[in-house]
Design an enzyme around this catalytic site. Structure first.
Site, PDB file in Angstrom:
ATOM      1  N   CYS A 114      31.214  31.419  36.153  1.00 52.85           N
ATOM      2  CA  CYS A 114      30.233  30.485  36.701  1.00 52.85           C
ATOM      3  C   CYS A 114      30.417  29.152  35.978  1.00 52.85           C
ATOM      4  O   CYS A 114      30.214  29.064  34.773  1.00 52.85           O
ATOM      5  CB  CYS A 114      28.802  30.983  36.511  1.00 52.85           C
ATOM      6  SG  CYS A 114      27.618  29.684  36.959  1.00 52.85           S
ATOM      7  N   GLU A 149      44.416  27.052  37.868  1.00 49.07           N
ATOM      8  CA  GLU A 149      44.160  27.140  39.310  1.00 49.07           C
ATOM      9  C   GLU A 149      42.671  27.306  39.631  1.00 49.07           C
ATOM     10  O   GLU A 149      42.232  28.323  40.171  1.00 49.07           O
ATOM     11  CB  GLU A 149      44.967  28.294  39.919  1.00 49.07           C
ATOM     12  CG  GLU A 149      46.454  28.045  39.848  1.00 49.07           C
ATOM     13  CD  GLU A 149      47.280  29.065  40.621  1.00 49.07           C
ATOM     14  OE1 GLU A 149      46.777  30.172  40.876  1.00 49.07           O
ATOM     15  OE2 GLU A 149      48.419  28.756  40.959  1.00 49.07           O
ATOM     16  N   GLU A 306      54.463  25.770  38.047  1.00 50.21           N
ATOM     17  CA  GLU A 306      54.896  27.170  38.214  1.00 50.21           C
ATOM     18  C   GLU A 306      55.765  27.279  39.456  1.00 50.21           C
ATOM     19  O   GLU A 306      55.517  26.614  40.463  1.00 50.21           O
ATOM     20  CB  GLU A 306      53.685  28.088  38.431  1.00 50.21           C
ATOM     21  CG  GLU A 306      52.757  28.236  37.259  1.00 50.21           C
ATOM     22  CD  GLU A 306      51.590  29.181  37.598  1.00 50.21           C
ATOM     23  OE1 GLU A 306      51.706  30.005  38.535  1.00 50.21           O
ATOM     24  OE2 GLU A 306      50.554  29.069  36.934  1.00 50.21           O
ATOM     25  N   HIS A 357      56.302  41.018  39.245  1.00 49.87           N
ATOM     26  CA  HIS A 357      56.526  39.617  39.631  1.00 49.87           C
ATOM     27  C   HIS A 357      57.846  39.142  39.026  1.00 49.87           C
ATOM     28  O   HIS A 357      58.173  39.484  37.898  1.00 49.87           O
ATOM     29  CB  HIS A 357      55.375  38.750  39.114  1.00 49.87           C
ATOM     30  CG  HIS A 357      55.319  37.387  39.726  1.00 49.87           C
ATOM     31  ND1 HIS A 357      56.221  36.398  39.424  1.00 49.87           N
ATOM     32  CD2 HIS A 357      54.460  36.850  40.637  1.00 49.87           C
ATOM     33  CE1 HIS A 357      55.912  35.307  40.118  1.00 49.87           C
ATOM     34  NE2 HIS A 357      54.849  35.557  40.864  1.00 49.87           N
TER      35      HIS A 357
HETATM   36  C1  GAL Z   1      49.745  31.668  40.052  1.00 49.71           C
HETATM   37  C2  GAL Z   1      48.999  31.840  38.735  1.00 49.71           C
HETATM   38  C3  GAL Z   1      49.856  32.560  37.720  1.00 49.71           C
HETATM   39  C4  GAL Z   1      50.491  33.789  38.327  1.00 49.71           C
HETATM   40  C5  GAL Z   1      51.275  33.375  39.538  1.00 49.71           C
HETATM   41  C6  GAL Z   1      51.999  34.519  40.222  1.00 49.71           C
HETATM   42  O1  GAL Z   1      48.885  31.429  41.108  1.00 49.71           O
HETATM   43  O2  GAL Z   1      48.618  30.610  38.211  1.00 49.71           O
HETATM   44  O3  GAL Z   1      49.065  32.919  36.616  1.00 49.71           O
HETATM   45  O4  GAL Z   1      49.502  34.713  38.661  1.00 49.71           O
HETATM   46  O5  GAL Z   1      50.401  32.812  40.476  1.00 49.71           O
HETATM   47  O6  GAL Z   1      52.751  34.059  41.322  1.00 49.71           O
END
Ligand code: GAL
Length: 660
Positions: A114, A149, A306, A357
């Site tokens: 929150c 994010e 990223e 991932h």
């Molecule tokens: C992004 C996030 C990362 C990781 C990534 C995986 O949205 O900031 O921490 O989760 O996705 O693709």
């Protein structure tokens, strides 16, 4: 990031490996091989930094930061607010969000705090202060990354009270609010502020201006939280610079407003390459549009925070990037104005949600794995391009993208509730301009139009008086404007404009809208060019507007509808205005239409394309300062200038010299 090389590296989570010094040592060795010069630390490290309330353990982080630095690797340091420890969420329920259906969440996942809770802010303040005290003037830390994010909303009582305060500040009185929301409709006049609640599935969801204000409020809350964290760090680290990582087509925050509060814009890019429904060029253009949007946030180089070196694990299908795509994507990022190529993640985690991932280093830790060898190649190429850092792009065309307009447009019940395809509309204009090698930026209704030659106004349903005037002034002094259907319909309170529409633009366009027709999926209406016009025959879809021209100063039709009772009404028209001109597009057309339309418009305007000659289909050129990057997004080799480009290959020229 002036003065630094192109940043190469990414999210690094050593807190998951503190019991494995061998792995931490291997990380350094492999990072050096991969030409990694920057990592992002601390994004989700709170439970390792404060394992119990008030017990701070920052030494491990200091050791990691300094060891990296001693090996030539700098740190982007994140505040850990995006994911709180279990002890915090259990002890203080108010930090957990309440959903729209008014159920408070259990402790779970991340990015769900929150943002109003004073208690949460207090806990975040304390941990941020510890980090700022320890690393605020550390030369190893080049940038602060606020949270992660940001997004989502909270409907708790604290947020409801804050919403009412926000509304009081915006409207001053309930009388003004009732008028702005047209609350008399369905007897919704509010008589005390406490009657106002955020939208809910079992509650209010028909007062569209309320829903629009809720979106504005939530966006402002996130920005307020960002400012609170930034200022907490800044107080102890006055020279610190800040970013916040933004997302693809994200709807929940007005990023133009948010970008004003940070020093450098950054975003996270996870395209779905190799979809059967899309060519590599189309995926590349989809990404390019976002790069240009994030460049536009501050009108200067941004960071790619990223990206995956190989694949994700959250898309419907986790497709591997084919050989060459990682490099194509990395160099495309730089071409569009990024000063970094950063990955999520450096090393694959062993368990939990993201264990499958993609990562630069996989579970096998091998240096001959494809993700690793391709990362090394990207690192080598980025080093060769280091001079491109901080170089700005030329101003040519601007596409208007305004979050408040999008919220209002999509929040209204109107001519098409089966989806308006907002991004698809933007994409058609963008793709045609990008394929013609024209530099595109984006701006909202507060944008300064100075320096652009062409301004595209797609579906600007919510049009303010001030921006309508700005558009007219722009054309008056020689600019070219393209306005589409469903523009100039409501004011900033989502109240319909009274009188002729597109509101404020009828003189500019030389016509007025008389009606708009919603089209079923797959339904089209044929449009044909008028004699002497070089535009192709095309099909109108989604929404078809009917317009009639002004009697005394009419627009000149370029294409007309050829069917139904629409026949002979303009589908595309042009109108001279002052020293400039305005085009009107009454519907959404085939992609080919836009290609010809923008190629001709660019020529007429004298806009210089990034590459002087026409390029083979699927080959894209982008100019950044004196650098021109040409990318082969096709499956076959092509020749450009003197260069043979393999599939997915990139060539770079600086002035007229080929440097890559
Ligand atoms: C992004 C996030 C990362 C990781 C990534 C995986 O949205 O900031 O921490 O989760 O996705 O693709």
């Amino acid at each position: 990031m002036q003065g630094l090389k192109l940043l190469h590296g990414g999210d690094y989570n050593p807190e998951q490996w503190l019991d494995r010094p061998d792995i931490l040592a291997q990380d350094i060795e492999l990072m050096k091989k991969a030409r990694v010069n920057t990592v992002t630390l601390g994004v989700f490290s709170w439970s390792a930094l404060e394992p119990q309330e008030g017990m701070y353990t920052l030494d491990w982080l200091a050791d990691i930061i300094h060891n990296l630095y001693a090996n030539g690797i700098r740190t982007i340091l994140a505040t850990p607010s995006a994911a709180r420890p279990a002890w915090l969420a259990h002890k203080y329920p108010e930090v957990r969000r309440v959903r729209a259906d008014r159920v408070r969440e259990l402790y779970n996942r991340r990015q769900n705090y929150c943002y109003t809770s004073p208690l949460y802010r207090d806990k975040v303040r304390r941990i941020d202060q510890k980090l700022a005290q320890r690393f605020g003037s550390d030369p190893a830390v080049i940038l602060w990354h606020i949270s992660n994010e940001m997004g989502g909303d909270c409907h708790c009582e604290l947020c409801q009270a804050e919403f009412r305060r926000w509304l009081q500040a915006r409207y001053g009185s309930l009388q003004a609010l009732n008028k702005a929301w047209n609350a008399r409709f369905w007897s919704h006049d509010y008589t005390v502020w406490e009657q106002i609640e955020s939208p809910a599935p079992q509650g209010e969801n028909a007062v569209q201006a309320l829903a629009l204000d809720w979106k504005r409020f939530v966006s402002d809350r996130h920005i307020d939280f960002l400012k609170f964290e930034r200022d907490t760090v800044k107080e102890l680290a006055p020279d610190a610079k800040f970013t916040a990582n933004m997302m693809y087509r994200f709807d929940g925050i007005d990023y133009f407003k948010m970008a004003k509060e940070i020093d450098v814009a950054s975003w996270d890019n996870y395209p779905t390459w190799h979809k059967p429904t899309e060519t590599v060029e189309e995926t590349a253009l989809d990404t390019a549009m976002m790069h240009d949007l994030f460049y536009s946030m501050k009108g200067k180089p941004f960071l790619l925070m990223e990206s995956s070196p190989s694949f994700t694990n959250w898309q419907p299908i986790s497709k591997q990037k084919k050989p060459g795509i990682a490099e194509l994507a990395a160099l495309q990022t730089v071409a569009h104005g990024a000063d970094s190529v950063l990955y999520f993640q450096w090393r694959a985690s062993r368990g939990a949600e993201e264990k499958f991932h993609g990562a630069v280093v996989g579970h096998d830790g091998r240096q001959d794995a494809r993700a690793f060898t391709e990362t090394v190649q990207v690192g080598e190429k980025l080093e060769k391009l280091s001079e491109i850092t901080a170089v700005q792009r030329e101003k040519q065309a601007l596409i208007v993208h305004d979050w408040q307009n999008k919220w209002a447009l999509e929040g209204s019940c109107g001519p098409r509730n089966a989806g308006l395809g907002y991004w698809d509309e933007l994409k058609r204009h963008y793709n045609a301009l990008a394929r013609a090698g024209i530099a595109v930026e984006f701006g909202d209704e507060t944008a300064d139009l100075t320096g652009y030659r062409l301004v595209v106004v797609p579906m600007l349903y919510l049009l303010t008086d001030a921006f309508a005037k700005k558009l007219c002034d722009f054309a008056q002094s020689g600019g070219t404007i393209v306005v589409t259907y469903w523009t100039g319909v409501v004011d900033e309170s989502d109240l319909c404009r009274l009188g002729d529409t597109p509101y404020g633009l009828t003189k500019l366009l030389g016509l007025r809208r008389t009606e708009i027709d919603g089209m079923y999926d797959g339904e089209t209406r044929r449009c044909t060019p008028v004699d002497g016009c070089t535009l192709p025959e095309t099909q109108a879809s989604i929404l078809c507007e009917v317009a009639v021209h002004n009697d005394n100063d009419p627009a000149k039709p370029l294409c007309v509808y050829a069917e139904d009772y629409f026949a002979q009404h303009p589908a595309a028209a042009v109108h001279k205005y002052g020293a400039g001109r305005a085009y009107y597009l009454a519907s959404r057309f085939d992609e080919d239409f836009y290609r010809t339309f923008y190629r001709d418009a660019a020529k007429e305007l004298g806009l210089t394309p990034a590459w002087p000659q026409p390029l083979p289909a699927g080959v894209l050129a982008v100019k950044r300062g004196n650098f021109v990057l040409v990318q082969n997004c096709t499956e076959q080799p092509v020749t450009v200038g003197e260069r043979e480009l393999p599939r997915y290959g990139t060539a770079v020229w600086n002035e007229s010299q080929c440097v890559l």
